[in-house]
Design a protein around this motif. Structure first.
Motif, PDB file in Angstrom:
ATOM      1  N   LEU A   1      -1.457   1.275  13.843  1.00 41.59           N
ATOM      2  CA  LEU A   1      -1.460   2.609  13.705  1.00 41.59           C
ATOM      3  C   LEU A   1       0.016   3.186  13.216  1.00 41.59           C
ATOM      4  O   LEU A   1       0.095   3.964  12.348  1.00 41.59           O
ATOM      5  N   LEU A   2       0.848   2.426  13.865  1.00 43.66           N
ATOM      6  CA  LEU A   2       2.349   2.906  13.462  1.00 43.66           C
ATOM      7  C   LEU A   2       2.436   2.765  11.960  1.00 43.66           C
ATOM      8  O   LEU A   2       3.063   3.667  11.426  1.00 43.66           O
ATOM      9  N   GLN A   3       2.250   1.493  11.615  1.00 42.20           N
ATOM     10  CA  GLN A   3       2.206   1.286  10.125  1.00 42.20           C
ATOM     11  C   GLN A   3       1.681   2.085   9.389  1.00 42.20           C
ATOM     12  O   GLN A   3       1.930   2.550   8.165  1.00 42.20           O
ATOM     13  N   ALA A   4       0.245   2.532   9.998  1.00 43.96           N
ATOM     14  CA  ALA A   4      -0.683   3.565   9.142  1.00 43.96           C
ATOM     15  C   ALA A   4       0.266   4.647   8.919  1.00 43.96           C
ATOM     16  O   ALA A   4      -0.175   5.421   7.956  1.00 43.96           O
ATOM     17  N   THR A   5       0.897   5.278   9.869  1.00 42.17           N
ATOM     18  CA  THR A   5       1.745   6.401   9.481  1.00 42.17           C
ATOM     19  C   THR A   5       2.556   6.697   8.443  1.00 42.17           C
ATOM     20  O   THR A   5       2.950   7.794   7.764  1.00 42.17           O
ATOM     21  N   HIS A   6       3.219   5.263   7.933  1.00 39.22           N
ATOM     22  CA  HIS A   6       3.894   5.435   6.763  1.00 39.22           C
ATOM     23  C   HIS A   6       3.088   5.357   5.589  1.00 39.22           C
ATOM     24  O   HIS A   6       3.583   5.520   4.501  1.00 39.22           O
ATOM     25  N   THR A   7       1.810   5.228   5.473  1.00 39.14           N
ATOM     26  CA  THR A   7       1.043   5.339   4.363  1.00 39.14           C
ATOM     27  C   THR A   7      -0.055   6.308   4.126  1.00 39.14           C
ATOM     28  O   THR A   7      -0.282   6.727   3.206  1.00 39.14           O
ATOM     29  N   VAL A   8      -0.382   6.983   5.269  1.00 40.23           N
ATOM     30  CA  VAL A   8      -1.486   8.207   5.331  1.00 40.23           C
ATOM     31  C   VAL A   8      -0.908   9.138   4.547  1.00 40.23           C
ATOM     32  O   VAL A   8       0.253   9.539   5.017  1.00 40.23           O
ATOM     33  N   THR A   9      -1.511  10.039   3.695  1.00 36.00           N
ATOM     34  CA  THR A   9      -0.958  11.216   3.030  1.00 36.00           C
ATOM     35  C   THR A   9      -1.831  12.360   3.194  1.00 36.00           C
ATOM     36  O   THR A   9      -1.283  13.361   3.268  1.00 36.00           O
ATOM     37  N   ALA A  10      -3.127  12.304   3.261  1.00 29.64           N
ATOM     38  CA  ALA A  10      -4.007  13.235   3.435  1.00 29.64           C
ATOM     39  C   ALA A  10      -3.962  13.970   4.662  1.00 29.64           C
ATOM     40  O   ALA A  10      -3.650  13.006   5.779  1.00 29.64           O
ATOM     41  N   PRO A  11      -4.006  15.132   4.790  1.00 30.10           N
ATOM     42  CA  PRO A  11      -4.079  15.877   6.207  1.00 30.10           C
ATOM     43  C   PRO A  11      -5.160  15.133   7.229  1.00 30.10           C
ATOM     44  O   PRO A  11      -4.738  15.311   8.370  1.00 30.10           O
ATOM     45  N   GLU A  12      -6.277  15.049   6.752  1.00 31.08           N
ATOM     46  CA  GLU A  12      -7.063  14.635   7.343  1.00 31.08           C
ATOM     47  C   GLU A  12      -6.992  13.151   8.170  1.00 31.08           C
ATOM     48  O   GLU A  12      -7.255  12.839   9.122  1.00 31.08           O
TER      49      GLU A  12
ATOM     50  N   GLN B   1       0.827  -1.242  -0.054  1.00 35.07           N
ATOM     51  CA  GLN B   1       0.001  -0.110  -0.190  1.00 35.07           C
ATOM     52  C   GLN B   1       1.037   1.220   0.000  1.00 35.07           C
ATOM     53  O   GLN B   1       0.613   2.279  -0.983  1.00 35.07           O
ATOM     54  N   ALA B   2       1.808   1.195   0.861  1.00 31.26           N
ATOM     55  CA  ALA B   2       2.792   2.295   0.978  1.00 31.26           C
ATOM     56  C   ALA B   2       3.427   2.620  -0.487  1.00 31.26           C
ATOM     57  O   ALA B   2       3.707   3.680  -1.041  1.00 31.26           O
ATOM     58  N   LEU B   3       3.866   1.564  -1.176  1.00 36.10           N
ATOM     59  CA  LEU B   3       4.618   1.751  -2.350  1.00 36.10           C
ATOM     60  C   LEU B   3       3.525   2.229  -3.124  1.00 36.10           C
ATOM     61  O   LEU B   3       3.942   3.020  -4.186  1.00 36.10           O
ATOM     62  N   HIS B   4       2.410   1.638  -3.619  1.00 34.05           N
ATOM     63  CA  HIS B   4       1.595   2.106  -4.378  1.00 34.05           C
ATOM     64  C   HIS B   4       1.003   3.551  -4.136  1.00 34.05           C
ATOM     65  O   HIS B   4       0.816   4.448  -5.128  1.00 34.05           O
ATOM     66  N   ALA B   5       0.885   3.871  -2.819  1.00 33.46           N
ATOM     67  CA  ALA B   5       0.623   5.483  -2.537  1.00 33.46           C
ATOM     68  C   ALA B   5       2.020   6.323  -2.966  1.00 33.46           C
ATOM     69  O   ALA B   5       1.481   7.493  -3.622  1.00 33.46           O
TER      70      ALA B   5
ATOM     71  N   THR C   1      -4.461  13.864  10.982  1.00 31.86           N
ATOM     72  CA  THR C   1      -5.183  14.107  12.015  1.00 31.86           C
ATOM     73  C   THR C   1      -5.762  12.897  12.696  1.00 31.86           C
ATOM     74  O   THR C   1      -5.882  12.801  13.994  1.00 31.86           O
ATOM     75  N   ALA C   2      -6.729  12.199  11.978  1.00 28.50           N
ATOM     76  CA  ALA C   2      -7.173  10.938  12.386  1.00 28.50           C
ATOM     77  C   ALA C   2      -6.370  10.052  13.185  1.00 28.50           C
ATOM     78  O   ALA C   2      -6.880   9.336  14.285  1.00 28.50           O
ATOM     79  N   VAL C   3      -5.196   9.754  12.757  1.00 29.60           N
ATOM     80  CA  VAL C   3      -4.137   8.939  13.301  1.00 29.60           C
ATOM     81  C   VAL C   3      -3.929   9.209  14.745  1.00 29.60           C
ATOM     82  O   VAL C   3      -3.786   8.760  15.662  1.00 29.60           O
ATOM     83  N   LEU C   4      -3.577  10.669  14.824  1.00 29.29           N
ATOM     84  CA  LEU C   4      -3.198  11.156  16.211  1.00 29.29           C
ATOM     85  C   LEU C   4      -4.316  11.279  17.231  1.00 29.29           C
ATOM     86  O   LEU C   4      -4.214  10.914  18.237  1.00 29.29           O
ATOM     87  N   ARG C   5      -5.588  11.445  16.540  1.00 32.35           N
ATOM     88  CA  ARG C   5      -6.649  11.403  17.402  1.00 32.35           C
ATOM     89  C   ARG C   5      -6.951   9.834  18.090  1.00 32.35           C
ATOM     90  O   ARG C   5      -7.077   9.543  18.991  1.00 32.35           O
ATOM     91  N   GLN C   6      -6.682   8.831  16.949  1.00 33.38           N
ATOM     92  CA  GLN C   6      -6.743   7.384  17.485  1.00 33.38           C
ATOM     93  C   GLN C   6      -5.656   6.975  18.224  1.00 33.38           C
ATOM     94  O   GLN C   6      -6.226   6.543  19.364  1.00 33.38           O
ATOM     95  N   VAL C   7      -4.465   7.683  18.220  1.00 34.02           N
ATOM     96  CA  VAL C   7      -3.424   7.293  19.075  1.00 34.02           C
ATOM     97  C   VAL C   7      -3.823   7.628  20.593  1.00 34.02           C
ATOM     98  O   VAL C   7      -3.643   7.116  21.424  1.00 34.02           O
ATOM     99  N   ALA C   8      -4.290   9.002  20.390  1.00 36.37           N
ATOM    100  CA  ALA C   8      -4.849   9.578  21.887  1.00 36.37           C
ATOM    101  C   ALA C   8      -5.824   8.857  22.420  1.00 36.37           C
ATOM    102  O   ALA C   8      -5.911   8.714  23.786  1.00 36.37           O
ATOM    103  N   GLU C   9      -6.964   8.324  21.662  1.00 39.71           N
ATOM    104  CA  GLU C   9      -7.998   7.527  22.279  1.00 39.71           C
ATOM    105  C   GLU C   9      -7.345   6.192  22.925  1.00 39.71           C
ATOM    106  O   GLU C   9      -7.732   5.690  23.973  1.00 39.71           O
ATOM    107  N   GLN C  10      -6.360   5.467  22.356  1.00 35.36           N
ATOM    108  CA  GLN C  10      -5.645   4.519  22.519  1.00 35.36           C
ATOM    109  C   GLN C  10      -4.882   4.694  23.938  1.00 35.36           C
ATOM    110  O   GLN C  10      -4.625   3.848  24.791  1.00 35.36           O
TER     111      GLN C  10
END
Length: 137
Positions: free
Chosen positions: A29-40, A6-10, A43-52
């Motif tokens: 979530l750590l793995q998601a930080t390598h693939t997410v590109t959109a600002p939203e 997914q990261a390579l494709h993105a 933000t969603a990753v950080l909010r999910q980390v805060a919830e965890q």
């Protein structure tokens, strides 16, 4: 393997890597930080980390109570209380900073940034011109 694909494709096609909701496990979530590109998404990753972290704080608090009931040494209970407080503080800090990732960065044209680019100290005050002295009668 899927995360790397997914990261390579993105990266190759500039496409978003996730269309689904964010995972909740911290390792995922750590793995998601390598693939997410959109600002939203960032933000969603950080909010999910805060919830965890809030969930982790609750787990720590339960073990703190068990340590008290089980008459474990006082320092164990204190360390668990400190860990609980720190996890909660970090979650609150992430809640405060997460919205900053929702916007694209802009160039900083403030006097501090200009002073730093000129080689001057960024903390040095900028002298304001003094008006010419006038005599009062």
């Amino acid at each position: 393997m899927t995360v790397y694909a997914q990261a390579l494709h993105a990266a190759l096609y500039g496409l978003p890597a996730y269309d689904e909701t964010l995972p909740t496990a911290l390792d995922t979530l750590l793995q998601a930080t390598h693939t997410v590109t959109a600002p939203e998404q960032k933000t969603a990753v950080l909010r999910q980390v805060a919830e965890q972290l809030r969930n982790a704080a609750e787990i720590i608090q339960r073990y703190q109570y068990r340590a008290q009931w089980g008459r474990l040494p006082a320092d164990v209970t204190e360390q668990l209380a400190d860990a609980h407080d720190h996890a909660h503080q970090i979650a609150q800090a992430l809640d405060r900073v997460a919205p900053a990732f929702n916007h694209r960065p802009t160039t900083d044209a403030t006097p501090r940034a200009q002073a730093a680019s000129d080689g001057r100290s960024a903390t040095a005050p900028v002298a304001s011109p003094t008006p010419p002295a006038t005599r009062h009668r």
